[in-house]
Design a protein around this motif. Structure first.
Motif, PDB file in Angstrom:
ATOM      1  N   THR A  78      -1.331  -5.192   1.288  1.00 24.42           N
ATOM      2  CA  THR A  78      -2.419  -4.277   1.634  1.00 24.42           C
ATOM      3  C   THR A  78      -1.981  -2.829   1.456  1.00 24.42           C
ATOM      4  N   THR A  79      -0.776  -2.503   1.947  1.00 26.92           N
ATOM      5  CA  THR A  79      -0.249  -1.147   1.785  1.00 26.92           C
ATOM      6  C   THR A  79      -0.070  -0.808   0.309  1.00 26.92           C
ATOM      7  N   TRP A  80       0.483  -1.725  -0.441  1.00 22.00           N
ATOM      8  CA  TRP A  80       0.733  -1.516  -1.879  1.00 22.00           C
ATOM      9  C   TRP A  80      -0.568  -1.255  -2.624  1.00 22.00           C
ATOM     10  N   MET A  81      -1.609  -2.044  -2.341  1.00 23.35           N
ATOM     11  CA  MET A  81      -2.894  -1.861  -3.033  1.00 23.35           C
ATOM     12  C   MET A  81      -3.582  -0.572  -2.619  1.00 23.35           C
ATOM     13  N   ASP A  82      -3.500  -0.244  -1.325  1.00 19.70           N
ATOM     14  CA  ASP A  82      -4.204   0.932  -0.808  1.00 19.70           C
ATOM     15  C   ASP A  82      -3.510   2.238  -1.149  1.00 19.70           C
ATOM     16  N   ALA A  86      -3.954   2.279  -5.701  1.00 21.67           N
ATOM     17  CA  ALA A  86      -5.069   3.220  -5.623  1.00 21.67           C
ATOM     18  C   ALA A  86      -4.733   4.532  -6.332  1.00 21.67           C
ATOM     19  N   ARG A  87      -3.472   4.964  -6.235  1.00 16.44           N
ATOM     20  CA  ARG A  87      -3.063   6.183  -6.942  1.00 16.44           C
ATOM     21  C   ARG A  87      -3.134   5.991  -8.449  1.00 16.44           C
ATOM     22  N   LYS A  88      -2.730   4.810  -8.926  1.00 13.72           N
ATOM     23  CA  LYS A  88      -2.779   4.541 -10.359  1.00 13.72           C
ATOM     24  C   LYS A  88      -4.221   4.491 -10.862  1.00 13.72           C
ATOM     25  N   VAL A  89      -5.135   4.016 -10.021  1.00 16.35           N
ATOM     26  CA  VAL A  89      -6.551   4.046 -10.390  1.00 16.35           C
ATOM     27  C   VAL A  89      -7.029   5.487 -10.479  1.00 16.35           C
ATOM     28  N   ALA A  90      -6.598   6.309  -9.519  1.00 16.07           N
ATOM     29  CA  ALA A  90      -7.030   7.710  -9.486  1.00 16.07           C
ATOM     30  C   ALA A  90      -6.536   8.490 -10.695  1.00 16.07           C
ATOM     31  N   ASP A  91      -5.299   8.187 -11.162  1.00 19.21           N
ATOM     32  CA  ASP A  91      -4.790   8.943 -12.321  1.00 19.21           C
ATOM     33  C   ASP A  91      -5.103   8.260 -13.653  1.00 19.21           C
ATOM     34  N   GLY A  92      -5.842   7.150 -13.597  1.00 22.53           N
ATOM     35  CA  GLY A  92      -6.315   6.522 -14.826  1.00 22.53           C
ATOM     36  C   GLY A  92      -5.365   5.549 -15.476  1.00 22.53           C
ATOM     37  N   THR A  93      -4.227   5.258 -14.844  1.00 26.36           N
ATOM     38  CA  THR A  93      -3.271   4.322 -15.438  1.00 26.36           C
ATOM     39  C   THR A  93      -3.547   2.875 -15.058  1.00 26.36           C
ATOM     40  N   MET A  94      -4.482   2.643 -14.150  1.00 29.95           N
ATOM     41  CA  MET A  94      -4.927   1.294 -13.806  1.00 29.95           C
ATOM     42  C   MET A  94      -6.448   1.257 -13.776  1.00 29.95           C
TER      43      MET A  94
END
Length: 437
Positions: A78-82, A86-94
């Motif tokens: 949960t910590t890893w995903m949140d 989530a940071r990788k989604v925000a910077d566009g790498t995921m």
């Protein structure tokens, strides 16, 4: 009490208060700046000194676990995903859909299967048992493989952050994903689809699907400024996706939507629209109701750029150009009729008010076309497979097909070569002529 000093800041001493030997080793600094000292104890001096030396070795090798109790697998995932994901989604790498898939696999398989284990106590046999259970439940090998990759990536980050000493997922050999069988439309069926679609609004949507092999999101996210109808080229640079809503409130059970309260019944009005109802009480972390959370975040229809080779240039077949020009003319008429109700998104395929087409509506339209045309049932994605198959059967090089469809590897394109029966039959006939005249 008698004290004895070991190497560095380590100490070993005997305590008359409890009659035991105690050892202390400084392994680093805590978050608040205080020394991080670890304790070992035992009845014999030699045993405690051995424990101290072992801890010193771990410290010097940078393998000591962080202070405090290690989290459970569920807590760490949960910590890893949140955070990290989530940071990788925000910077566009995921891709956001990738994180949605992570959350789904965790909720369905990883949390129930191994979630209660402490992350530093997780063993390879725990993963083996979970994968075996999944396979016995008739889940696909592809699902098991995806689940394995998620826990492996999460444990890799846990190891980098000194939560675990090794990634036990690397000790387990997961099942190989079975080759997905494709079932494209044949040429006669494809022409029947185009004939039926041509009688409908946005019929060009399906001409593009079968001629270009676009994914559903790529077709629904296509914009006019990326179409050069004079040169006959389209830029597949955007896609439309529906993302899963996430709770914005701290406690889903106390959510202002009301129906997360414990004791809710599956028959209540708030759950009437849910496919599977809701258990009583609603399970912790339930995502089925996040869409009605007043503080919901991250969901709905969004436009995003595709990753890697999915962002590509695709040639437009000459007969498709006049179809798209006629479609644009009709769309301009709809725009004038809509007036102030029109929402400009520059979409090639949109609703009568200019808004994006929901993927679900698009799916229903496809199913209706197949039924009306008297064609067997097929998925929307089978239109993409149809494009790849027809290109191969027409003698187009697999390398070129790979570029047109935006495949990341030749292996994906080669799935179409074994269904190119026209070429295979022609090859068999030529071999027969060569051997027997």
């Amino acid at each position: 009490m008698s004290g004895r000093r070991s190497n560095g800041d380590s100490s070993v001493y005997f305590s008359e208060a409890d009659g035991k030997w105690h050892g202390w080793v400084t392994v680093g600094v805590k978050a608040n700046g205080a020394p991080d000292r670890r304790h070992r104890q035992g009845p014999e001096e030699a045993g405690v000194r051995a424990k101290v030396k072992e801890l010193e070795k771990l410290r010097d090798a940078g393998r000591t676990r962080k202070a405090g109790r290690a989290p459970t697998v569920e807590q760490w995932l949960t910590t890893w995903m949140d955070t990290a994901c989530a940071r990788k989604v925000a910077d566009g790498t995921m891709a956001p859909r990738t994180l949605d898939d992570y959350r789904s696999k965790c909720r369905l398989y990883l949390f129930p299967g191994i979630g209660k284990h402490r992350v530093d106590k997780l063993a390879a046999e725990h993963l083996d048992a979970m994968y075996l259970d999944m396979l016995r439940r008739k889940l696909s090998s592809g699902t098991v493989l995806k689940t394995h990759r998620i826990i492996s990536r999460a444990l890799k980050v846990a190891m980098q952050r000194d939560l675990v000493h090794r990634n036990v997922a690397t000790l387990v050999e997961p099942p190989s994903a079975a080759e997905v069988e494709i079932d494209p439309l044949n040429q006669t069926e494809a022409k029947a689809v185009l004939a039926e679609a041509g009688r409908r609004r946005n019929g060009a949507r399906w001409s593009v699907a079968l001629a270009e092999g676009l994914r559903q999101g790529e077709a629904l996210g296509l914009r006019w400024k990326y179409l050069d109808l004079e040169r006959g080229v389209m830029k597949v640079w955007w896609q439309l996706q529906r993302l899963t809503w996430q709770h914005g409130c701290e406690d889903p059970h106390a959510c202002g939507a009301g129906h997360h309260r414990k004791g809710c019944k599956a028959g209540c009005k708030q759950h009437a629209k849910l496919k599977n109802g809701c258990p009583r009480p609603c399970p912790k972390g339930c995502k089925a109701h996040a869409k009605v959370c007043p503080q919901r975040t991250g969901g709905g229809l969004v436009f995003r750029e595709p990753k890697g080779k999915n962002k590509r240039l695709a040639p437009i077949p000459p007969p498709l150009v006049p179809i798209l020009k006629a479609h644009r003319k009709k769309q301009l008429q709809e725009r004038l009729a809509a007036g102030e109700l029109w929402e400009e998104h520059d979409l090639v395929f949109c609703q009568e008010n200019g808004r994006p087409i929901d993927p679900r509506m698009d799916w229903e339209e496809w199913k209706d076309i197949l039924q009306t045309a008297g064609i067997r049932d097929a998925r929307v994605h089978d239109g993409r497979h149809t494009a790849g198959t027809l290109l191969i059967e027409s003698g187009v090089s697999p390398r070129v097909v790979m570029e047109i469809l935006g495949h990341s590897s030749m292996r994906m394109t080669q799935r179409y070569t074994h269904v190119g029966s026209a070429l295979a039959n022609d090859a068999a006939k030529r071999m027969g002529d060569a051997l027997w005249g």
